[in-house]
Design an enzyme around this catalytic site. Structure first.
Site, short mmCIF file in Angstrom:
data_model
loop_
_atom_site.label_atom_id
_atom_site.label_comp_id
_atom_site.label_asym_id
_atom_site.label_seq_id
_atom_site.Cartn_x
_atom_site.Cartn_y
_atom_site.Cartn_z
N ASP A 60 0.81 -1.23 0.00
CA ASP A 60 0.00 0.00 0.00
C ASP A 60 0.85 1.28 0.00
O ASP A 60 0.30 2.38 0.17
CB ASP A 60 -0.91 0.01 1.24
CG ASP A 60 -2.17 -0.82 1.03
OD1 ASP A 60 -2.84 -0.65 0.00
OD2 ASP A 60 -2.47 -1.67 1.89
N GLU A 65 0.18 9.65 1.21
CA GLU A 65 -0.47 10.68 2.03
C GLU A 65 -0.65 10.25 3.49
O GLU A 65 -0.63 11.07 4.40
CB GLU A 65 -1.84 11.00 1.45
CG GLU A 65 -2.64 11.94 2.32
CD GLU A 65 -4.03 12.23 1.79
OE1 GLU A 65 -4.83 11.31 1.66
OE2 GLU A 65 -4.28 13.39 1.50
N ASP A 66 -0.83 8.94 3.69
CA ASP A 66 -1.14 8.47 5.04
C ASP A 66 0.04 8.53 6.00
O ASP A 66 -0.14 8.40 7.21
CB ASP A 66 -1.69 7.04 4.96
CG ASP A 66 -3.04 7.02 4.27
OD1 ASP A 66 -3.83 7.94 4.54
OD2 ASP A 66 -3.28 6.11 3.45
N ARG A 85 1.01 -1.73 7.23
CA ARG A 85 1.54 -0.46 6.70
C ARG A 85 2.55 0.19 7.64
O ARG A 85 3.14 1.21 7.30
CB ARG A 85 0.38 0.51 6.38
CG ARG A 85 -0.60 -0.04 5.35
CD ARG A 85 -1.48 1.03 4.76
NE ARG A 85 -0.69 2.05 4.07
CZ ARG A 85 -1.19 3.17 3.56
NH1 ARG A 85 -2.48 3.41 3.66
NH2 ARG A 85 -0.42 4.05 2.97
N ARG A 131 -8.60 3.67 11.46
CA ARG A 131 -7.14 3.84 11.41
C ARG A 131 -6.61 4.90 12.38
O ARG A 131 -5.46 4.85 12.79
CB ARG A 131 -6.71 4.23 9.99
CG ARG A 131 -7.16 3.26 8.91
CD ARG A 131 -6.37 1.96 8.97
NE ARG A 131 -6.81 1.06 7.92
CZ ARG A 131 -6.35 1.08 6.67
NH1 ARG A 131 -5.43 1.96 6.32
NH2 ARG A 131 -6.80 0.23 5.77
N HIS A 161 -11.39 6.81 5.42
CA HIS A 161 -10.72 8.00 5.96
C HIS A 161 -11.64 9.22 5.85
O HIS A 161 -12.55 9.24 5.02
CB HIS A 161 -9.45 8.31 5.15
CG HIS A 161 -8.31 7.38 5.38
ND1 HIS A 161 -7.70 6.69 4.36
CD2 HIS A 161 -7.65 7.03 6.51
CE1 HIS A 161 -6.71 5.97 4.85
NE2 HIS A 161 -6.66 6.14 6.15
N CYS A 248 -4.63 10.53 -1.82
CA CYS A 248 -3.75 9.54 -1.17
C CYS A 248 -2.40 9.38 -1.84
O CYS A 248 -1.44 8.92 -1.23
CB CYS A 248 -4.39 8.16 -1.18
SG CYS A 248 -6.14 8.13 -0.99
C1 CIR Z 1 -5.37 1.19 2.73
O1 CIR Z 1 -6.38 0.53 3.00
O2 CIR Z 1 -4.64 1.63 3.59
C2 CIR Z 1 -5.05 1.44 1.27
N1 CIR Z 1 -5.42 0.31 0.50
C3 CIR Z 1 -5.75 2.67 0.78
C4 CIR Z 1 -5.28 3.92 1.46
C5 CIR Z 1 -5.97 5.13 0.95
N2 CIR Z 1 -5.42 6.31 1.54
C6 CIR Z 1 -6.08 7.43 1.75
O3 CIR Z 1 -7.31 7.47 1.56
N3 CIR Z 1 -5.42 8.46 2.25
#
Ligand code: CIR
Length: 253
Positions: A60, A65-66, A85, A131, A161, A248
């Site tokens: 991922d 961004e996360d 992650r 999360r 999110h 993201c």
């Molecule tokens: C996740 O589930 O963490 C990733 N497959 C998708 C993350 C998407 N990120 C975001 O919306 N900032």
């Protein structure tokens, strides 16, 4: 004005990341092409692109961004809220150290992902989600208050999110979808309400003079363009399959 964007090439095992979309497996070659088109759009917006190599340890990890929350004064390295992650943030931290004197951290037992953080001028909204927990939100609020920002939290129910369903595009204009429509916390804004069938496109971003939006969502595109914005549409169908949206895929600063 933003000047830089951090992006990360999708890993070959991208299809094994986390998803709830039920849209099938992403095609890797198509994913790479869409990622390049996304980068081109950011360049059109005037950004200098910092691209990290693909990282097979983290399927991922293209969703950079996360891993960090950034503004003009400080970069806050997050503590991602899902075990597969954790660690994605380390290389991002090294990069951000080149640009920021002030680096802060969200630490255990706090968890927080950048997708849950919406900046509206000097105000931050933090989604409490699967999360991002209350302790993570509390830590972020404490940090950013020191840099002159105020902060509120928003409880999430369905969305992954906060920014899955909301975007601020400047000039008091807030795009809202799904569970955020009707939430009194956002009533002071000029709300652009997204129909259910276009709710995916609510995750869009303002980058300097442009709005970047997922391709194929005509109603929202028209509403934004009627407000006088210039729009860049990008096909990100393969990222959608893995629950990712426009915001993201980059950290902009
Ligand atoms: C996740 O589930 O963490 C990733 N497959 C998708 C993350 C998407 N990120 C975001 O919306 N900032």
């Amino acid at each position: 004005m933003f000047r830089h964007a951090i992006v990360r090439k999708p890993a070959k095992n991208f299809q094994y990341g986390i998803t709830s979309s039920n849209l099938g497996k992403p095609d890797y070659n198509k994913t790479l092409i869409q990622h390049l088109n996304y980068i081109e759009a950011l360049k059109i917006c005037g950004l200098d692109i910092i691209q990290l190599d693909a990282e097979e340890k983290f399927p991922d990890s293209t969703f950079v961004e996360d891993t960090a929350v950034v503004n003009k004064s400080v970069a806050i390295i997050t503590n991602l809220g899902v075990s597969s992650r954790k660690g994605e943030e380390l290389e991002i931290k090294k990069l951000l150290e080149r640009f920021y004197d002030n680096i802060e951290y969200i630490r255990y037992p706090g968890t927080l992902e950048g997708g849950d953080v919406l900046k509206v001028d000097n105000q931050y909204y933090i989604g409490i989600s699967k999360r991002t927990n209350k302790e993570g939100a509390r830590q972020l609020a404490r940090i950013i208050k020191n840099y002159g920002f105020s902060c509120s939290t928003v409880q999430l129910f369905d969305f992954l999110h906060l920014k899955t369903g909301i975007a601020y595009i400047g000039d008091n204009n807030l795009i809202v979808s799904g569970e955020f429509i009707g939430n009194p916390i956002f009533e002071e804004y000029n709300l652009i309400k997204v129909d259910k069938d276009e709710s995916y496109a609510a995750n869009c971003i303002r980058v300097n003079n442009f709005i970047l939006i997922a391709k194929g969502f005509k109603k929202l595109k028209n509403s934004i363009s009627n407000l006088g914005y210039k729009i860049l549409e990008i096909d990100i169908s393969e990222f959608r399959k893995m629950d990712g949206g426009i915001s993201c895929l980059s950290i902009r600063f």
